[in-house]
Design a protein around this motif. Structure first.
Motif, PDB file in Angstrom:
ATOM      1  N   ARG A  38       0.763  -0.916   0.107  1.00  0.00           N
ATOM      2  CA  ARG A  38       0.004  -0.115   0.085  1.00  0.00           C
ATOM      3  C   ARG A  38       1.103   1.206   0.544  1.00  0.00           C
ATOM      4  N   GLN A  39       0.098   2.353  -0.684  1.00  0.00           N
ATOM      5  CA  GLN A  39       1.103   3.642  -0.948  1.00  0.00           C
ATOM      6  C   GLN A  39       0.279   4.509   0.142  1.00  0.00           C
ATOM      7  N   ALA A  40       0.370   5.323   1.125  1.00  0.00           N
ATOM      8  CA  ALA A  40      -0.446   6.558   1.718  1.00  0.00           C
ATOM      9  C   ALA A  40       0.103   8.296   1.077  1.00  0.00           C
ATOM     10  N   PRO A  41      -1.026   8.790   0.970  1.00  0.00           N
ATOM     11  CA  PRO A  41      -0.221  10.329  -0.396  1.00  0.00           C
ATOM     12  C   PRO A  41       0.553  10.662   1.083  1.00  0.00           C
ATOM     13  N   GLY A  42       2.145  10.732  -0.163  1.00  0.00           N
ATOM     14  CA  GLY A  42       3.637  11.551   0.913  1.00  0.00           C
ATOM     15  C   GLY A  42       4.556  10.525   1.084  1.00  0.00           C
ATOM     16  N   PHE A  47       4.766  -2.863   2.763  1.00  0.00           N
ATOM     17  CA  PHE A  47       4.604  -4.291   2.345  1.00  0.00           C
ATOM     18  C   PHE A  47       3.398  -4.654   3.869  1.00  0.00           C
ATOM     19  N   VAL A  48       2.891  -4.691   2.892  1.00  0.00           N
ATOM     20  CA  VAL A  48       1.075  -5.646   3.566  1.00  0.00           C
ATOM     21  C   VAL A  48       1.131  -6.777   4.013  1.00  0.00           C
ATOM     22  N   ALA A  92      -5.093   4.742   1.768  1.00  0.00           N
ATOM     23  CA  ALA A  92      -4.087   3.815   1.085  1.00  0.00           C
ATOM     24  C   ALA A  92      -4.519   3.838  -0.109  1.00  0.00           C
ATOM     25  N   VAL A  93      -3.631   4.015  -1.082  1.00  0.00           N
ATOM     26  CA  VAL A  93      -4.036   3.172  -2.328  1.00  0.00           C
ATOM     27  C   VAL A  93      -3.585   1.525  -2.267  1.00  0.00           C
ATOM     28  N   TYR A  94      -3.751   0.653  -2.854  1.00  0.00           N
ATOM     29  CA  TYR A  94      -3.799  -0.660  -2.225  1.00  0.00           C
ATOM     30  C   TYR A  94      -3.434  -1.635  -3.868  1.00  0.00           C
ATOM     31  N   VAL A 116      -8.348   2.688  -0.809  1.00  0.00           N
ATOM     32  CA  VAL A 116      -9.315   2.338   0.116  1.00  0.00           C
ATOM     33  C   VAL A 116      -9.093   3.357   1.050  1.00  0.00           C
ATOM     34  N   THR A 117     -10.295   4.292   1.750  1.00  0.00           N
ATOM     35  CA  THR A 117     -10.353   4.864   2.596  1.00  0.00           C
ATOM     36  C   THR A 117     -11.142   5.265   3.514  1.00  0.00           C
ATOM     37  N   VAL A 118     -10.304   5.174   5.112  1.00  0.00           N
ATOM     38  CA  VAL A 118     -11.173   5.340   6.348  1.00  0.00           C
ATOM     39  C   VAL A 118     -11.035   6.331   6.523  1.00  0.00           C
ATOM     40  N   PHE A 119     -12.795   6.297   6.705  1.00  0.00           N
ATOM     41  CA  PHE A 119     -13.070   7.936   7.838  1.00  0.00           C
ATOM     42  C   PHE A 119     -13.371   7.469   9.432  1.00  0.00           C
ATOM     43  N   SER A 120     -13.334   9.103  10.405  1.00  0.00           N
ATOM     44  CA  SER A 120     -13.652   8.106  11.824  1.00  0.00           C
ATOM     45  C   SER A 120     -14.986   8.711  11.901  1.00  0.00           C
TER      46      SER A 120
END
Length: 120
Positions: A38-42, A47-48, A92-94, A116-120
């Motif tokens: 996965r890669q999160a912004p910035g 590895f997952v 992140a983008v998976y 994949v976007t997870v909001f609280s």
């Protein structure tokens, strides 16, 4: 030419679940390890999880142990990532990947990714 296509990403509330799928075409996957990154912004890609060619061995990054499960069905050339108890930091983008072995450095073929976007 091998092609990996991810699906199943989306928007989910924290604590929820998603299942990602990766279908491979152009090559039989049964002799290869498969993995998820996965890669999160910035941030750099990380590895997952990975799974051996026959599904007998699985490996996980510490930050997903106990929450994510990788599996595969070689009959339909598909690898899965079941993600439970999702957290906002899982956003992140998976990417699905094919490798010659299960270590992170062994993967060389990649899909286009699914968000994949997870909001609280």
């Amino acid at each position: 030419q091998v092609r990996l296509v991810e699906s199943g990403g989306g928007l989910v509330q924290a604590g929820g679940s998603l299942r990602l799928s990766c279908t491979v075409s152009g090559h039989v996957i049964s002799s290869y390890a498969m993995g998820w990154f996965r890669q999160a912004p910035g941030k750099e890609r990380e590895f997952v999880a990975s799974i051996s060619w026959n599904g007998g061995s699985t490996y996980y990054a510490d930050f997903v142990k106990g929450r994510f499960t990788i599996s595969r069905d070689n009959a339909i050339h598909t690898t899965y990532l079941q993600m439970n108890s999702l957290k906002p930091e899982d956003t992140a983008v998976y990417y699905c990947a094919r490798g010659v072995a299960t270590m992170p450095q062994d993967f060389a073929s990649w899909g286009q990714g699914t968000q994949v976007t997870v909001f609280s």
